[in-house]
Design a protein around this motif. Structure first.
Motif, PDB file in Angstrom:
ATOM      1  N   PHE A 161     -25.889   9.719  40.995  1.00 59.52           N
ATOM      2  CA  PHE A 161     -24.472   9.847  41.360  1.00 59.52           C
ATOM      3  C   PHE A 161     -24.213   9.752  42.857  1.00 59.52           C
ATOM      4  CE2 PHE A 161     -23.460  12.858  37.530  1.00 59.52           C
ATOM      5  CZ  PHE A 161     -23.443  11.767  36.680  1.00 59.52           C
ATOM      6  N   ASP A 162     -25.205  10.027  43.665  1.00 55.51           N
ATOM      7  CA  ASP A 162     -25.051  10.224  45.107  1.00 55.51           C
ATOM      8  C   ASP A 162     -24.315  11.539  45.349  1.00 55.51           C
ATOM      9  OD1 ASP A 162     -25.384   9.768  47.818  1.00 55.51           O
ATOM     10  OD2 ASP A 162     -23.485   8.692  47.980  1.00 55.51           O
TER      11      ASP A 162
ATOM     12  N   LEU B 206     -27.871  22.106  44.864  1.00 53.85           N
ATOM     13  CA  LEU B 206     -26.962  21.041  44.432  1.00 53.85           C
ATOM     14  C   LEU B 206     -25.639  21.056  45.190  1.00 53.85           C
ATOM     15  CD1 LEU B 206     -27.853  21.395  40.706  1.00 53.85           C
ATOM     16  CD2 LEU B 206     -27.997  19.241  41.937  1.00 53.85           C
ATOM     17  N   GLY B 207     -25.298  22.185  45.798  1.00 56.30           N
ATOM     18  CA  GLY B 207     -24.045  22.285  46.535  1.00 56.30           C
ATOM     19  C   GLY B 207     -23.842  21.208  47.590  1.00 56.30           C
ATOM     20  N   PRO B 208     -24.892  20.837  48.353  1.00 65.93           N
ATOM     21  CA  PRO B 208     -24.698  19.807  49.376  1.00 65.93           C
ATOM     22  C   PRO B 208     -24.270  18.442  48.837  1.00 65.93           C
ATOM     23  CG  PRO B 208     -26.678  21.074  49.834  1.00 65.93           C
ATOM     24  CD  PRO B 208     -26.206  21.489  48.463  1.00 65.93           C
ATOM     25  N   LEU B 209     -24.442  18.215  47.538  1.00 64.76           N
ATOM     26  CA  LEU B 209     -24.068  16.929  46.942  1.00 64.76           C
ATOM     27  C   LEU B 209     -22.654  16.925  46.379  1.00 64.76           C
ATOM     28  CD1 LEU B 209     -27.364  16.140  44.973  1.00 64.76           C
ATOM     29  CD2 LEU B 209     -26.725  15.392  47.278  1.00 64.76           C
TER      30      LEU B 209
ATOM     31  N   MET C 240      -5.328   5.191  31.671  1.00 62.87           N
ATOM     32  CA  MET C 240      -6.340   5.919  32.434  1.00 62.87           C
ATOM     33  C   MET C 240      -6.637   7.255  31.768  1.00 62.87           C
ATOM     34  SD  MET C 240      -6.282   6.989  36.470  1.00 62.87           S
ATOM     35  CE  MET C 240      -7.622   7.942  37.181  1.00 62.87           C
ATOM     36  N   GLN C 241      -7.923   7.561  31.609  1.00 61.99           N
ATOM     37  CA  GLN C 241      -8.310   8.815  30.982  1.00 61.99           C
ATOM     38  C   GLN C 241      -8.305   9.959  32.001  1.00 61.99           C
ATOM     39  OE1 GLN C 241     -11.972   7.025  29.127  1.00 61.99           O
ATOM     40  NE2 GLN C 241     -11.264   8.242  27.381  1.00 61.99           N
ATOM     41  N   ARG C 242      -8.233  11.191  31.469  1.00 59.21           N
ATOM     42  CA  ARG C 242      -8.031  12.367  32.309  1.00 59.21           C
ATOM     43  C   ARG C 242      -9.117  12.549  33.369  1.00 59.21           C
ATOM     44  NH1 ARG C 242      -5.133  16.949  32.274  1.00 59.21           N
ATOM     45  NH2 ARG C 242      -6.083  18.943  32.835  1.00 59.21           N
ATOM     46  N   TYR C 243     -10.377  12.252  33.011  1.00 58.88           N
ATOM     47  CA  TYR C 243     -11.473  12.496  33.950  1.00 58.88           C
ATOM     48  C   TYR C 243     -12.144  11.210  34.411  1.00 58.88           C
ATOM     49  CZ  TYR C 243     -10.730  17.152  32.047  1.00 58.88           C
ATOM     50  OH  TYR C 243     -10.156  18.331  31.643  1.00 58.88           O
ATOM     51  N   ASP C 244     -11.412  10.106  34.409  1.00 55.56           N
ATOM     52  CA  ASP C 244     -11.944   8.838  34.895  1.00 55.56           C
ATOM     53  C   ASP C 244     -12.535   8.998  36.293  1.00 55.56           C
ATOM     54  OD1 ASP C 244     -11.689   7.082  32.831  1.00 55.56           O
ATOM     55  OD2 ASP C 244      -9.780   6.248  33.466  1.00 55.56           O
ATOM     56  N   ALA C 245     -13.725   8.453  36.490  1.00 51.73           N
ATOM     57  CA  ALA C 245     -14.413   8.425  37.777  1.00 51.73           C
ATOM     58  C   ALA C 245     -14.945   9.791  38.206  1.00 51.73           C
ATOM     59  CB  ALA C 245     -13.533   7.851  38.882  1.00 51.73           C
ATOM     60  N   LYS C 246     -14.772  10.826  37.391  1.00 49.97           N
ATOM     61  CA  LYS C 246     -15.332  12.130  37.719  1.00 49.97           C
ATOM     62  C   LYS C 246     -16.806  12.161  37.314  1.00 49.97           C
ATOM     63  CE  LYS C 246     -11.478  14.006  39.180  1.00 49.97           C
ATOM     64  NZ  LYS C 246     -11.296  14.275  40.635  1.00 49.97           N
ATOM     65  N   ARG C 247     -17.570  12.918  38.087  1.00 46.16           N
ATOM     66  CA  ARG C 247     -18.994  13.095  37.800  1.00 46.16           C
ATOM     67  C   ARG C 247     -19.298  14.588  37.827  1.00 46.16           C
ATOM     68  NH1 ARG C 247     -20.088   9.073  42.610  1.00 46.16           N
ATOM     69  NH2 ARG C 247     -18.297  10.351  43.195  1.00 46.16           N
ATOM     70  N   ALA C 248     -20.051  15.036  36.834  1.00 45.57           N
ATOM     71  CA  ALA C 248     -20.318  16.464  36.696  1.00 45.57           C
ATOM     72  C   ALA C 248     -21.782  16.704  36.401  1.00 45.57           C
ATOM     73  CB  ALA C 248     -19.462  17.054  35.575  1.00 45.57           C
ATOM     74  N   VAL C 249     -22.258  17.872  36.816  1.00 43.98           N
ATOM     75  CA  VAL C 249     -23.602  18.333  36.493  1.00 43.98           C
ATOM     76  C   VAL C 249     -23.455  19.656  35.751  1.00 43.98           C
ATOM     77  CG1 VAL C 249     -25.819  19.114  37.404  1.00 43.98           C
ATOM     78  CG2 VAL C 249     -24.602  17.219  38.523  1.00 43.98           C
ATOM     79  N   ILE C 250     -24.065  19.743  34.567  1.00 43.23           N
ATOM     80  CA  ILE C 250     -23.987  20.954  33.752  1.00 43.23           C
ATOM     81  C   ILE C 250     -25.398  21.474  33.532  1.00 43.23           C
ATOM     82  CG2 ILE C 250     -23.251  21.964  31.569  1.00 43.23           C
ATOM     83  CD1 ILE C 250     -21.153  19.756  31.358  1.00 43.23           C
ATOM     84  N   ILE C 251     -25.694  22.618  34.113  1.00 39.96           N
ATOM     85  CA  ILE C 251     -27.001  23.250  33.928  1.00 39.96           C
ATOM     86  C   ILE C 251     -26.902  24.146  32.703  1.00 39.96           C
ATOM     87  CG2 ILE C 251     -28.678  24.822  34.935  1.00 39.96           C
ATOM     88  CD1 ILE C 251     -27.915  23.739  37.674  1.00 39.96           C
TER      89      ILE C 251
END
Length: 248
Positions: free
Chosen positions: A78-79, A122-125, A1-12
């Protein structure tokens, strides 16, 4: 398993420098990322670097209309997600006497107003237990000539980090800031298009730094990901990544 598996990120602001380095570390660790930028060439090259795990979106960090569109895109892709890294920023250089109203507004729109509304929209998501990381700057604590408007905008952003942390705490969302010092990024070349001036000023900054060097985007990216995923009992903090410049 990788360190950030299943993580989702937004980078502005994720198509160069610190933002891109962070996006690459996340993707290499198994995460999916949405990154934004404005340069067509930067958007294209970033998509190639990130591959299928990256969703690269043309978006102006100063535009509330673009931020609304970005929130809709993130919702559809991503939901919900785990990390919002608000990184877009830039400095223009002018002494107090020569700073125009337009230049002042540009600094605050990009470095304070844009991040404020990015977190609002974006905070509400963001998932419960998720994180927001804001990019401030050592310019908000050091009296640095030529960048008064930029330093003031970043100081406002530092204040926002504390207030956002308090407001989002009931949802279990932590808000922290990373404060880079002199970092080797493409922004240096944009800020000083005259190579002789760039070489002179960057040399001065290097000599003034306790570690006698510039930092790398990867060094800042590691701090961002520490705040985002490891520092689970840390909230409202500004973490300097500056070779000791603001501390020594």
């Amino acid at each position: 398993m990788q360190r950030y598996d299943a993580k989702r990120a937004v980078i502005i602001g994720g198509t160069s420098g610190i933002g891109l380095a962070t996006a690459k570390m996340l993707v290499q660790g198994g995460a999916r990322v949405v990154v934004t930028g404005r340069s067509p060439a930067g958007l294209e090259s970033t998509q190639k670097e990130l591959g299928a795990a990256g969703i690269v979106v043309s978006s102006d960090a100063r535009s509330l209309t673009d931020l609304d569109a970005l929130a809709s895109r993130v919702k559809s892709e991503f939901d919900t997600f785990d990390l919002l890294f608000v990184n877009a920023g830039f400095s223009t250089f002018a002494p107090l006497a020569d700073t125009t109203e337009a230049a002042f507004d540009e600094m605050f729109n990009l470095n304070a107003k844009g991040p404020f509304f990015a977190v609002q929209k974006l905070g509400p998501l963001i998932n419960q237990g998720g994180a927001v990381v804001l990019t401030t700057s050592t310019a908000n604590v050091k009296g640095m000539p030529m960048i008064a408007a930029y330093g003031g905008a970043k100081a406002a952003l530092r204040s926002f980090a504390r207030t956002f942390a308090a407001e989002l705490l009931p949802r279990g969302i932590r808000v922290n800031a990373v404060s880079p010092g002199p970092i080797e990024t493409p922004i240096i070349g944009k800020a000083f298009p005259d190579k002789a001036t760039a070489d002179y000023l960057t040399g001065q900054m290097r000599d003034a730094n306790p570690m006698k060097r510039f930092g790398t985007p990867d060094e800042v990216a590691k701090a961002v990901l520490f705040l985002a995923f490891d520092a689970t009992y840390t909230n409202g903090l500004e973490l300097p990544v500056d070779g000791g410049w603001s501390q020594l």
